[in-house]
Design an enzyme around this catalytic site. Structure first.
Site: not given
Length: 487
Positions: A26, A162, A178, A250, A461
């Site tokens: 990251s 979600k 992700s 989406e 959503e």
């Protein structure tokens, strides 16, 4: 490393590590610094997460929606108490300015937990159908194990958007963020369990494009909800179709934002900037095709140029910064390539157009960029760029602009700025998009449905409509008399 989590995955209520997985680094987008090192889920980790979800789901589904809702509302309270911490993590994860994340990211996730925690008893109601002396009733039942696959622009928000409707409907979830932004979802899982969520109901695993198919093709998964690009959506939908899984998509957009000559120009310029430069342009619903009626084009561009060039680019952790870096070096290079394509195809560069010179180091910065005199056939007017690049196109009349606005494979969103509300409603009725705004742009409170049409996806959503995508109707016919059989 400044943001290293306890472990890569969160499964069955605890952090779990498996160093056999591919290393995921990251990087802080403002500097390129490694801030955390995690591992992608191995097949064994995927199995562990889905098995935990499958075990936990039946008992959770047997609880009342009110009891489930209390836990979600506690999670919302904890998120608000820890908003600063979560916002700083989101900024480190994405590179978005802290002035954005502190008002738009964890808070919108908390809103989702609070909303679904409070309205579910009404939203999950069935109906009673009188049939003479007999009657029937319907009830909403959970699907089972749901998979959420997140994007890198709003990692915490997407996990909540979600997770909240899935959980309140009685499902369990396995969420994969992700690989560009792996950190926020782990904190959401931690907070949910601190709020009292039973083990196994919200699991987070890391991974890349090789991990998704393991989740989507798993026989114990009932539903997949993806936020991502159109190509990714096509692959996921095709894989899910093989086992007839429920799917919500989406996906991307190239949305029109239409400015008529009677619009409040300052508001229209502000809306166009929010619809192109917020989150450094990395928002799927952005109105990147800005159609401006010819009579006000010059004045619109004058005001837009001045305000764009006044934006403060810098360190995302500085609260004065208005625009930060792209999420990754690869995304920055992609955006720069589109800017060069716009120049080569003859668009007029009004503002930006390159890498800012007021930032140092290895950050992934791009200037907020405005092109004018863009035509419908130019690459920058047809393809989703996902960066701070605005295309301004001019038009003569209403019918013309509607035809041109609809001439796209996408249909996620759109907007209209005009003082004539009759015209505004007439235009949005004809625009082929799932989410539309009049005299504002990109406001998405949890109370309203959000989603697209055409190649921008399907399903919704947020709002009570989301519950329809995380549950299914069961119909029960009750006979009140003897059975009349002809045999």
């Amino acid at each position: 490393m400044k943001a290293q989590p306890k472990a890569s995955h969160f499964i069955n209520g605890e952090y779990v590590e498996d160093t056999d997985g591919t290393v995921i680094e990251s990087l802080y987008p403002a500097t390129g610094e490694v801030i955390a090192r995690l591992h992608a889920a191995t097949p064994a980790i995927v199995e562990k997460a889905i098995a935990a979800a499958k075990r936990a789901q039946p008992e959770w589904a047997a609880m009342s929606p009110m009891a489930r809702g209390r836990i979600l509302k506690r999670a919302a309270d904890i998120m608000r108490e820890r908003n600063r911490e979560l916002s700083e993590l989101e900024t480190l994860d994405t590179g978005k300015p802290i002035q954005e994340t502190i008002v738009a990211d964890p808070t919108s996730g908390a809103d989702a937990f609070e909303f679904f925690g409070g309205v579910a008893p009404a939203g999950l109601n069935g109906s009673h159908i009188p049939l003479g002396q007999d009657f029937a009733y319907t009830k909403r039942v959970p699907l089972g194990v749901c998979v959420g696959i997140g994007a890198w622009n709003y990692p915490q928000q997407i996990a909540c958007w979600k997770g909240a409707p899935a959980l309140i409907s009685g499902n369990a979830m396995v969420f994969k963020p992700s690989e560009n932004t792996p950190l926020g979802a782990l904190k959401i899982a931690e907070i949910l369990h601190e709020a009292g969520l039973p083990k196994g109901l919200f699991n987070v695993i890391q991974g890349d494009r090789d991990t998704g198919p393991l989740l989507v093709n798993h026989p114990d998964v009932a539903k997949v909800s993806l936020t991502g690009s159109v190509p990714t959506g096509r692959r996921v939908a095709a894989a899910a179709a093989g086992s007839l899984k429920h799917v919500t998509m989406e996906l991307g957009g190239k949305s029109p934002l239409i400015v008529f000559d009677d619009a409040d120009l300052d508001s229209a310029v502000g809306g166009a900037m929010l619809g192109n430069f917020y989150s450094t342009g990395q928002v799927c619903s952005n109105g990147t095709r800005v159609f401006v009626q010819k009579a006000v084009k010059a004045e619109f561009l004058k005001r837009l140029k001045a305000r764009t060039e006044a934006m403060l680019i810098g360190d995302p952790l500085d609260e004065a910064t208005q625009i930060g870096p792209m999420v990754s070096w690869a995304q920055r290079e992609k955006v720069i390539a589109y800017i060069e394509k716009g120049k080569a195809e003859g668009a007029t560069l009004v503002a930006g157009g390159g890498i800012p010179n007021n930032v140092s180091g290895e950050g992934y910065y791009v200037q907020p960029t405005v092109f004018a005199d863009v035509t419908d056939d130019m690459t920058i007017a047809r393809e989703e760029i996902f960066g701070p690049v605005m295309s301004v196109l001019d038009f003569d009349d209403e019918d013309e602009v509607i035809t041109r606005a609809n001439a796209s494979e996408f249909g996620l969103s759109g907007g209209v700025f005009t003082a004539d509300l009759s015209r505004a409603h007439r235009v949005v009725d004809r625009l082929e998009a799932g989410t539309l705004w009049i005299n504002t742009y990109n406001l998405c409170p949890v109370e309203i449905p959000f989603g697209g049409s055409k190649q921008s996806g399907f399903g919704r959503e947020n709002s009570l409509a989301a519950l329809e995508h995380y549950s299914e109707l069961k119909t029960v016919y009750v006979g009140m008399g003897p059975v009349a059989a002809p045999y």
